[in-house]
Design an enzyme around this catalytic site. Sequence first.
Site, PDB file in Angstrom:
ATOM      1  N   VAL A   1      37.877  64.589  92.035  1.00 44.64           N
ATOM      2  CA  VAL A   1      37.391  63.686  93.082  1.00 44.64           C
ATOM      3  C   VAL A   1      37.361  62.229  92.623  1.00 44.64           C
ATOM      4  O   VAL A   1      37.239  61.329  93.454  1.00 44.64           O
ATOM      5  CB  VAL A   1      35.994  64.106  93.602  1.00 44.64           C
ATOM      6  CG1 VAL A   1      36.064  65.419  94.341  1.00 44.64           C
ATOM      7  CG2 VAL A   1      34.969  64.127  92.483  1.00 44.64           C
TER       8      VAL A   1
ATOM      9  N   LYS B   1      22.351  62.602  94.915  1.00 48.27           N
ATOM     10  CA  LYS B   1      22.525  63.093  96.282  1.00 48.27           C
ATOM     11  C   LYS B   1      22.191  62.008  97.306  1.00 48.27           C
ATOM     12  O   LYS B   1      22.873  61.882  98.334  1.00 48.27           O
ATOM     13  CB  LYS B   1      21.649  64.322  96.518  1.00 48.27           C
ATOM     14  CG  LYS B   1      22.028  65.526  95.661  1.00 48.27           C
ATOM     15  CD  LYS B   1      23.476  65.898  95.841  1.00 48.27           C
ATOM     16  CE  LYS B   1      23.903  67.035  94.930  1.00 48.27           C
ATOM     17  NZ  LYS B   1      25.363  67.302  94.998  1.00 48.27           N
TER      18      LYS B   1
END
Length: 258
Positions: free
Chosen positions: A21, A118
């Site tokens: 990624v 997150k």
Amino acid sequence: MKKIVELEKTEERLTAFTVDVLDYHSVLEALKGCCAMFCCLDIADGYDEKDVDYEVRGAINVVEACAQTDTIEKIVFSSSLTAAIWRENICSQKDVDERTWSDQEFCREKKLWYALAKTLSEKAAWALAMDRMLNMVSVNAGLVLGPGVVQLNPRVTMAYLQGTAQMYENGVLAFVDVNFLADVHIRAFEDKSTTGRYLCFNQIVNTEEEAVKLAESLSPLISLPPRYKFQEGEVEECAERLRNNKLNKLVEGTAACC
């Protein structure tokens, strides 16, 4: 990943890619011809301060690659309840729902690197998705449990559990079954009315008995004191603050259409 590669041999329409990624072009290549992106960014080796930036960069690369892929209809971004529950005086907040975000500075101060990763990665994904006018929803999951989940992801599980005592005391410790979570992701993609964030959990842990059961299910990652037994009697409950009314409407609505 090994199981997915093995499935590729038997499933005609499945093609497996190894994607970094942090490498934008590898993400872009894998997305060719896809109509949906289910994005789950977890660092298998656990989280420390440097990993926060990696996850944010990964989120940006994934969303930008989606923006450059004409066939993508919707992004379902897997986030976490920890992106909503960590802030000063959360105990004074009556409702913690999709409008609530964890405080970045509070997470840094308490070294809650998983929660910080997150929070920042989801915010970065939302900012870019809105800028590129992409259709995106996020699913903010509680602690993920289910057959083999903890055993296969021990460090991610432990990263989520950092600050467990405070989560429990503040009524924001919750878990979700992995099969239910997967189903919610599919519903979030298929239902054209979905929008924004969805807090996803099956149960809030707010009594000592429930806390003991959770600890037992996480063994051997978490160990109870030797010969510990739950003492039955008067039950003390922590006030529940999490609200998932929005998710319930999604689940009930799609069930009614079936």
